[in-house]
Motif scaffolding. Structure first.
Motif, PDB file in Angstrom:
ATOM      1  N   THR A   5       0.807  -1.223   0.000  1.00  0.00           N
ATOM      2  CA  THR A   5       0.000   0.000   0.000  1.00  0.00           C
ATOM      3  C   THR A   5       0.845   1.282   0.000  1.00  0.00           C
ATOM      4  O   THR A   5       0.317   2.363   0.161  1.00  0.00           O
ATOM      5  N   ARG A   6       2.137   1.157  -0.160  1.00  0.00           N
ATOM      6  CA  ARG A   6       2.980   2.350  -0.244  1.00  0.00           C
ATOM      7  C   ARG A   6       2.634   3.154  -1.496  1.00  0.00           C
ATOM      8  O   ARG A   6       2.420   2.583  -2.556  1.00  0.00           O
ATOM      9  N   THR A   7       2.633   4.449  -1.349  1.00  0.00           N
ATOM     10  CA  THR A   7       2.468   5.285  -2.536  1.00  0.00           C
ATOM     11  C   THR A   7       3.800   5.332  -3.289  1.00  0.00           C
ATOM     12  O   THR A   7       4.847   4.975  -2.742  1.00  0.00           O
ATOM     13  N   THR A   8       3.758   5.795  -4.520  1.00  0.00           N
ATOM     14  CA  THR A   8       4.985   5.927  -5.311  1.00  0.00           C
ATOM     15  C   THR A   8       5.985   6.814  -4.582  1.00  0.00           C
ATOM     16  O   THR A   8       7.178   6.503  -4.501  1.00  0.00           O
ATOM     17  N   GLU A   9       5.495   7.915  -4.034  1.00  0.00           N
ATOM     18  CA  GLU A   9       6.371   8.861  -3.327  1.00  0.00           C
ATOM     19  C   GLU A   9       7.033   8.205  -2.126  1.00  0.00           C
ATOM     20  O   GLU A   9       8.236   8.366  -1.887  1.00  0.00           O
ATOM     21  N   GLU A  10       6.244   7.450  -1.365  1.00  0.00           N
ATOM     22  CA  GLU A  10       6.784   6.778  -0.179  1.00  0.00           C
ATOM     23  C   GLU A  10       7.818   5.721  -0.575  1.00  0.00           C
ATOM     24  O   GLU A  10       8.853   5.575   0.081  1.00  0.00           O
TER      25      GLU A  10
END
Length: 258
Positions: A5-10
């Protein structure tokens, strides 16, 4: 938060964090750790390279030093050491008849200092405490340590005291290091105070030699202190491709790959 569930930014933030903590990252290992496809990691690394945060290599990447991130001298003393020793030995062969030598801060310049001949009179000017320490008991070597504020990560002096002392000298040869060297942006370093010392050393020197590992090439940091054309020679390893070395040679300096 699960890796799924990590975003691309994270995810990209985590890649940079790992690269800075360990010195390099591997595409396969990152894909497994982050739970994403290798192509996703490659895309992330391309984006991070575009933003100047990493340099891609075959199968991975390493961090670029910047205004917000700089490796310590202790860390540099553990990475690419055999390569740096070869470079240092080759750099010392360029000494010629120099009697006064500036030796920059950093691990490769420290290795150059240790490889300098001990059987002839030399005056070594340096802002580096480790360099001064390495040469303090060398018989025919006179060491002049530049005064100033000591930076904790690199154990070198900076600020106006340092540059003012340097401005009073004419030095035969300066051995200079950098956090990055590129054909477009020249020699760069993260800290303006360090940049000033390096620039003043080059102004004071009749000849300037850059010595650095292949990982420095193409990397761009925050503060530019010299153009590639200001160098008499660049000493690096054969890990820098000959085609790329030729492009640097077209700007003026002799390129030595060891």
């Amino acid at each position: 938060m699960s890796t799924q569930t990590r975003t691309t930014e994270e995810r990209r933030h985590e890649i940079v964090r790992v690269a800075r903590a360990t010195g390099s990252v591997d595409v396969s290992a990152l894909a497994a750790e982050l739970g994403v496809a290798k192509e996703t990691v490659r895309r992330d690394l391309r984006a991070l390279e575009d933003h100047g945060l990493v340099r891609r290599t075959h199968g991975g990447a390493y961090p670029v030093e910047s205004a917000g991130f700089e490796t310590t001298l202790a860390f540099r003393a553990t990475s690419h050491v055999p390569e740096k020793r070869r470079i240092a030995s080759a750099a010392v062969e360029l000494l010629g008849d120099a009697e006064t030598v500036f030796v920059d801060e950093g691990f490769t310049p420290q290795l150059i200092a240790e490889a300098l001949p001990r059987d002839r009179p030399l005056t070594v000017v340096t802002a580096s405490l480790p360099v001064a320490g390495a040469l303090a008991e060398a018989g025919d070597t006179s060491v002049l340590l530049l005064g100033g504020r000591v930076r904790s990560g690199t154990l070198a002096t900076v600020d106006h005291w340092t540059t003012k002392m340097l401005a009073g000298f004419v030095i035969d040869l300066a051995y200079i290091g950098a956090n990055g060297i590129s054909r477009e942006h020249g020699l760069t370093t993260p800290d303006p105070a360090v940049s000033e010392v390096k620039a003043q050393a080059i102004r004071a020197a009749r000849r300037t030699v850059f010595a650095g590992a292949h990982t420095k090439f193409g990397a761009v940091s925050f503060c530019r202190f010299a153009e590639v054309g200001a160098l008499e020679a660049i000493v690096t390893s054969t890990l820098l491709p000959s085609t790329e070395a030729h492009r640097y040679a077209l700007l003026g300096p002799q390129i030595i790959r060891v």
